[in-house]
Structure formats: C-alpha cells, structure tokens
Scaffold this motif. Structure first.
Motif, mmCIF file in Angstrom:
data_model
loop_
_atom_site.group_PDB
_atom_site.id
_atom_site.type_symbol
_atom_site.label_atom_id
_atom_site.label_comp_id
_atom_site.label_asym_id
_atom_site.label_seq_id
_atom_site.Cartn_x
_atom_site.Cartn_y
_atom_site.Cartn_z
ATOM 1 N N LEU A 91 27.633 28.897 35.336
ATOM 2 C CA LEU A 91 27.109 29.010 33.972
ATOM 3 C C LEU A 91 27.152 30.454 33.472
ATOM 4 O O LEU A 91 27.523 30.714 32.328
ATOM 5 N N GLN A 92 26.785 31.389 34.343
ATOM 6 C CA GLN A 92 26.796 32.795 33.944
ATOM 7 C C GLN A 92 28.209 33.317 33.713
ATOM 8 O O GLN A 92 28.436 34.125 32.817
ATOM 9 N N SER A 93 29.149 32.857 34.508
ATOM 10 C CA SER A 93 30.519 33.362 34.370
ATOM 11 C C SER A 93 31.241 32.756 33.167
ATOM 12 O O SER A 93 32.249 33.298 32.723
ATOM 13 N N GLN A 94 30.744 31.650 32.639
ATOM 14 C CA GLN A 94 31.405 31.026 31.497
ATOM 15 C C GLN A 94 30.967 31.614 30.165
ATOM 16 O O GLN A 94 31.554 31.307 29.140
ATOM 17 N N ARG A 95 29.957 32.458 30.193
ATOM 18 C CA ARG A 95 29.574 33.137 28.954
ATOM 19 C C ARG A 95 30.665 34.140 28.592
ATOM 20 O O ARG A 95 31.150 34.877 29.463
ATOM 21 N N PRO A 96 31.075 34.172 27.336
ATOM 22 C CA PRO A 96 32.144 35.112 26.972
ATOM 23 C C PRO A 96 31.680 36.558 27.153
ATOM 24 O O PRO A 96 30.529 36.895 26.881
ATOM 25 N N MET A 97 32.586 37.373 27.625
ATOM 26 C CA MET A 97 32.254 38.770 27.879
ATOM 27 C C MET A 97 32.958 39.677 26.874
ATOM 28 O O MET A 97 33.440 40.743 27.223
ATOM 29 N N LYS A 98 33.050 39.235 25.645
ATOM 30 C CA LYS A 98 33.659 40.046 24.598
ATOM 31 C C LYS A 98 32.716 41.183 24.242
ATOM 32 O O LYS A 98 31.563 40.964 23.902
ATOM 33 N N LEU A 99 33.208 42.384 24.340
ATOM 34 C CA LEU A 99 32.420 43.549 23.985
ATOM 35 C C LEU A 99 32.613 43.821 22.504
ATOM 36 O O LEU A 99 33.745 43.859 22.025
#
Length: 132
Positions: A91-99
């Motif tokens: 679940l945590q890794s599927q959050r987008p990491m767009k800065l």
C-alpha cells in the motif's frame, strides 16, 4: 518531501530558467570572447537543470519498480503476520512519489523540457527586441 522542499524547488527552477535565458543572451554575440567567458557557465546551468530533473524522474520510476517487486513476492508461503506487513508495504509503495514544487508543478523531465523551451523563447524575444 513536496511540503518540505517545494518552495526551494520552485525557486531553484525559476532561477535556472532566468539564468539560462540570460546566459544565452550573454553568448549571443557569437564571438570567441563571449563563448570563452559565458559558454562554460551556460553549459553548467543547463547541465544542472538536466541532471536534477533526471534524478527526480528516476526516483519516480524506481518507486514503480519497488511496487512491482513487492507485488511479486511469494506471499502465499508467508504466515499471517508477514502477509500483513507485506500488505502495508504494498500500500505504501503504490502511493505516487511525484515531487511537486509548491504543490503546483510536477518536477521531472517534462518540466525540464518546458524550462528549456521557455528559456530559448525568452532569449529569442529579448534578442529581437534588442535588435529592433
């Protein structure tokens, strides 16, 4: 990360845009003196923009690879406790990491291309007004 570094990123990219335009303007006489004086600084400014944008893009793509790697773990053989931990990791890794810079502009290669195009456009506009 966007909340912490968003303002700094916005100022950094605005600085690189203005600096790129001015460095192109300083190199515009196209003589050896202006190239010797401002050429290396111009290359350095554009190189800094390109490197930082590619790094942010690589961070985003590595997040996608991490999500796939977690998904492909053999969870069927795990006990319930480890399955729950794996589920939370997924679940945590599927959050987008767009800065984002100030929660407005997504930082990456597309932003870099836009800044380069805009810098060249401003340079041409200023050069046209200076000649006319």
């Amino acid at each position: 990360m966007s909340d912490t570094f968003g303002g700094v990123l916005l100022v950094h990219y605005a600085f690189l845009q203005v600096t790129g335009c001015l460095m192109l303007l300083m190199c515009s006489p196209m003589d050896s003196e202006s190239f010797a004086r401002y050429g290396p600084l111009t290359v350095y400014c554009f190189q800094q923009l390109i490197q930082s944008s590619i790094i942010f893009e690589l961070l985003d793509s590595s997040n996608d690879a991490l999500s796939l790697a977690i998904y492909n773990v053999r969870w069927e053989c795990m006990d319930t406790k480890n399955r729950k931990i794996l589920y939370v990791m997924l679940l945590q890794s599927q959050r987008p990491m767009k800065l984002k810079a100030m929660n407005m502009i997504t930082v990456g290669v597309q932003t870099m291309i836009t800044i380069l195009k805009t810098s060249f456009s401003y340079f041409l506009m200023i050069k046209t007004f200076a000649e006319g």
